[in-house]
Design an enzyme around this catalytic site. Sequence first.
Site, PDB file in Angstrom:
ATOM      1  CB  CYS A   1      -9.840 -30.673   2.132  1.00  0.00           C
ATOM      2  SG  CYS A   1     -11.335 -31.003   3.091  1.00  0.00           S
TER       3      CYS A   1
ATOM      4  CG  ASP B   1      -5.624 -35.032   9.421  1.00  0.00           C
ATOM      5  OD1 ASP B   1      -4.533 -34.439   9.257  1.00  0.00           O
ATOM      6  OD2 ASP B   1      -6.723 -34.459   9.301  1.00  0.00           O
TER       7      ASP B   1
END
Length: 201
Positions: free
Chosen positions: A7, A128
């Site tokens: 990412c 996360d």
Amino acid sequence: MTLVKICGLTRPEDVDAVNGLRPDMVGFVFYGPSWRCVSKETAETLASSLDRSITKVGVFVDEDPLLIADIVDSGIIDAVQLHGVEDSAYIHGLRGLTDAPLVKSFIVRDERDVSSANACDADMVLMDAGMGSGRLFDWSLLDRMDRDYILSGGLSPDNISEALERLHPFGVDVSSGVETDGRKDQAKMSRFIRSVRGSEV
């Protein structure tokens, strides 16, 4: 096979690197406060050079659904990752605008966050420690997950093998863990991906 997402791509060099390394997915951040944020125009340029086998994910935080749908319709991204407080009504509304797969991210602090993730009606959930924080969270909380998930937060070439052995996630998502001085590091990305692929041989 565990899916791998890199990412926060921001430069042509990042695209060149991932084209050689072939992760399953890459992420473009469309969130102004993030230093990894890219404009629609920059993302379009980067995406146009990306190998077609790699899924392009747009990362958004409480964004106008119409803007997200426009970026999807432009062909810049293939999937949407939501990192804000988007609720079921938001997800339902966005689904009325685009058929792109939706991933909802959850910051894991306690059992309530795991319960919320289990109940979420997005296509996939991502667990996360915080958006781009580079921190780990208490992985033992994920023992309560009863659906597939993507693991993120503090992953790196040094701990990914342990994460896979302990948790067996559907996918893994890394950003700061494969950077040096705030830039994607091809050697670290290569180590990370090889560690994931090697664990599955």
